[in-house]
Write an enzyme that holds these catalytic residues in place. Structure first.
Site, PDB file in Angstrom:
ATOM      1  N   ARG A 104     -13.378  -5.510  -6.367  1.00 15.93           N
ATOM      2  CA  ARG A 104     -13.711  -6.513  -5.363  1.00 15.93           C
ATOM      3  C   ARG A 104     -14.206  -5.788  -4.110  1.00 15.93           C
ATOM      4  NH1 ARG A 104      -8.342  -9.005  -2.512  1.00 15.93           N
ATOM      5  NH2 ARG A 104      -7.053  -7.121  -2.393  1.00 15.93           N
ATOM      6  N   ASP A 163      -6.270  -3.006  -6.199  1.00 12.99           N
ATOM      7  CA  ASP A 163      -7.193  -2.098  -5.505  1.00 12.99           C
ATOM      8  C   ASP A 163      -6.784  -0.636  -5.692  1.00 12.99           C
ATOM      9  OD1 ASP A 163      -8.282  -4.487  -4.534  1.00 12.99           O
ATOM     10  OD2 ASP A 163      -7.109  -4.390  -2.693  1.00 12.99           O
ATOM     11  N   GLN A 177       0.828  -1.202   0.000  1.00 11.91           N
ATOM     12  CA  GLN A 177       0.000   0.000   0.000  1.00 11.91           C
ATOM     13  C   GLN A 177       0.864   1.254   0.000  1.00 11.91           C
ATOM     14  OE1 GLN A 177      -0.307  -2.573   2.109  1.00 11.91           O
ATOM     15  NE2 GLN A 177      -2.457  -3.039   2.555  1.00 11.91           N
ATOM     16  N   GLN A 228      -0.099  -0.429  -5.815  1.00  7.00           N
ATOM     17  CA  GLN A 228      -1.216  -0.805  -4.949  1.00  7.00           C
ATOM     18  C   GLN A 228      -1.741   0.422  -4.210  1.00  7.00           C
ATOM     19  OE1 GLN A 228      -0.500  -4.281  -2.582  1.00  7.00           O
ATOM     20  NE2 GLN A 228      -2.265  -3.949  -1.242  1.00  7.00           N
ATOM     21  N   ASP A 229      -3.079   0.617  -4.256  1.00  4.92           N
ATOM     22  CA  ASP A 229      -3.742   1.709  -3.532  1.00  4.92           C
ATOM     23  C   ASP A 229      -3.272   3.088  -4.001  1.00  4.92           C
ATOM     24  OD1 ASP A 229      -4.793  -0.420  -2.205  1.00  4.92           O
ATOM     25  OD2 ASP A 229      -4.039   0.099  -0.235  1.00  4.92           O
TER      26      ASP A 229
END
Length: 534
Positions: free
Chosen positions: A440, A372, A328, A350-351
């Site tokens: 998701r 994500d 993250q 990520q993120d």
């Protein structure tokens, strides 16, 4: 309701629970339809001073929420005393600091809510949407606090102590939101703002044109790394911006000239109505590399973070260069109500883009990431944007979105409209297989719609991926409408109860006016906009 060609948009997404009408004599019966009915009944039984209406109970719960939030803030301050923090890790201290900052924001939201409803049972549409947004954010703030504590020290005594506070506070915030939804959302608006009220600008301030919008600039400073401007850093320019301004005073402008700015920028909630303009994508770049693996929480890993209402950014790039192996690592964290980003780029893995809370809009932007990479629990619209899945670590898959709605009464969700989803060259040429999905469910009531967008072949035929087993697949709301491209075929999509292929009539049930109110105006900012948000 008919759609007008491809310009029709589903904007901020609401799923509002419609509750049966109740007599004023026993509004506690409403508790049976709230997410925490027993807690609701126990709470309302303590209310001895209201007038026996749902509005009185709602005001009581707001007051109770203020009280327990102040208590929670005091507990956090105790845990952050130097004598307590000496034995804590850096990440644990950051997590506690996040919680304290978020609790402070929650106090502001609850105080504003109480002022709005204290003396009236009727609110305008604009005010109703604003209050529901603030109450939704109180729940998100607690969720974020607890997520950070679990990242830092899941089994510690501090986390377990705060967990009890967080559980009780979350239930009370949820009940407060549910009562407000029942008491005010079902009431017709008794006032509509006119165009004159929305503008309310005089003629003495100068007007600058930024694409399709006009914004009144009351003052402007220049940031240039070479020293030729007013400041050499962005944070120094933010520091001299006025505090707690009103929109009719005009925006404070910061022109950030081309260059690479290696700094972590924070725009606090008191620096409202600020506009930041760069020289263009990949010309004005704000960059950093904080990440969870380097000891930060996800929340405070952001290169650029904003909570001030009415923020606007134009022609800029926001980066987090930590890389896929650092997990993250946020480029932008946005919790600014009625904020807008035009022609900007968000680059990370990520993120990448943390749409944390409140109402926000992204127009003609580029978003790059892996796992994500658009996540959070805001009321957010992406329109005419380019979304670029990148190559993740081997063994990972890409989920474009991870929407985090936890309460069915929150007016939050992610709308992807008229965008283009296209794999990057690095992903296309990857020497190992990578699957990419629309999203998701990060939280129980995750809500996301992809509509009228181009989808390339990188999207897996299933379309969506589970978070863990059957978690949230029957409480989420995921939908697709009228997408095009090789990845838009819905014949092999997931068969979850919460997944839907919708038509124009179904889509119209989720078209609401919380973000765009009236004749294509960004509410509260006086910014005219005509980009097809209908």
């Amino acid at each position: 309701m008919a759609f007008k060609n491809h310009l029709i948009s589903i904007t901020i997404l609401h799923i509002v629970l419609l509750f049966p009408l109740l007599s004023n004599s026993d509004p506690r019966k409403f508790c049976d339809n709230t997410p925490h009915s027993n807690f609701c009944k126990a709470t309302l039984s303590k209310n001895k001073h209201d007038n026996g209406t749902i509005h009185g109970h709602s005001r009581f719960c707001v007051n109770q929420s203020l009280y327990i939030t102040k208590q929670f803030n005091s507990v956090l301050k105790q845990h952050l005393r130097p004598s307590h923090t000496r034995s804590l890790s850096k990440t644990s201290i950051y997590a506690l600091q996040d919680c304290r900052s978020l609790a402070s924001l929650t106090l502001d939201y609850l105080s504003s809510t109480f002022r709005a409803i204290n003396t009236t049972d009727f609110l305008s549409t604009i005010d109703t949407n604003q209050v529901q947004t603030m109450l939704s954010a109180t729940i998100t703030n607690l969720d974020t606090c607890f997520d950070g504590l679990l990242e830092a020290q899941p089994e510690s005594n501090i986390t377990q102590d705060l967990k009890n506070h967080i559980i009780n506070n979350t239930m009370l915030y949820s009940v407060t939101l549910a009562l407000f939804t029942k008491g005010w959302l079902s009431k017709p608006s008794h006032k509509r703002y006119t165009a004159t009220e929305k503008l309310n600008f005089g003629n003495t301030r100068r007007l600058i044109q930024l694409g399709e919008m006009g914004i009144i600039i009351n003052n402007m400073v220049v940031v240039n790394k070479n020293g030729s401007g007013n400041f050499t850093t962005i944070n120094d320019a933010i520091n001299i911006a006025p505090n707690n301004t009103k929109v009719n005073m005009g925006y404070f402008g910061i022109y950030v000239m081309g260059g690479v700015y290696e700094e972590y920028v924070v725009i606090p909630s008191n620096k409202m109505y600020l506009i930041m303009v760069g020289d263009g994508i990949n010309q004005t770049i704000i960059t950093g590399n904080h990440s969870v693996n380097a000891g930060w929480t996800t929340y405070n890993s952001a290169t650029f973070a904003v909570t001030a209402a009415g923020f606007v950014a134009v022609n800029m790039t926001f980066q987090n260069t930590a890389g896929a192996s650092m997990h993250q690592a946020v480029a932008l964290r946005n919790g600014a109500d009625l904020s807008a980003f035009y022609n900007c780029s968000f680059e990370g893995y990520q993120d990448t883009l943390y749409t944390h809370s409140m109402r926000q809009f992204y127009k003609q932007c580029d978003i790059f990431g892996t796992v994500d990479f658009i996540f959070g629990n805001a009321a957010v619209v992406f329109q005419d944007c380019n979304i670029y899945p990148r190559q993740p670590l081997k063994g990972q898959f890409n989920a474009i979105t991870a929407q985090g709605r936890t309460d069915p009464n929150q007016n939050t969700g992610t709308s992807i409209h008229n965008c283009s989803i296209t794999a990057t060259n690095e992903l296309i040429s990857s020497n190992y297989m990578v699957k990419t999905y629309f999203g998701r469910p990060w939280k129980q009531n995750s809500l996301t719609i992809f509509m009228q967008s181009y989808v390339d072949s990188s999207i897996d035929p299933a379309g969506w991926h589970e978070w863990s087993g059957n978690f949230a697949i029957d409480t989420l709301y995921y939908a697709e409408y009228n997408n095009t491209g090789p990845g838009s075929d819905t014949s092999n999509r997931v068969t979850w109860p919460g997944y839907h292929v919708i038509d124009a009539n179904d889509a119209s049930n989720f078209t609401v006016s919380s973000f765009i109110l009236g004749d294509f105006w960004l509410p509260s900012s006086g910014v005219p906009y005509s980009g097809g948000l209908i």
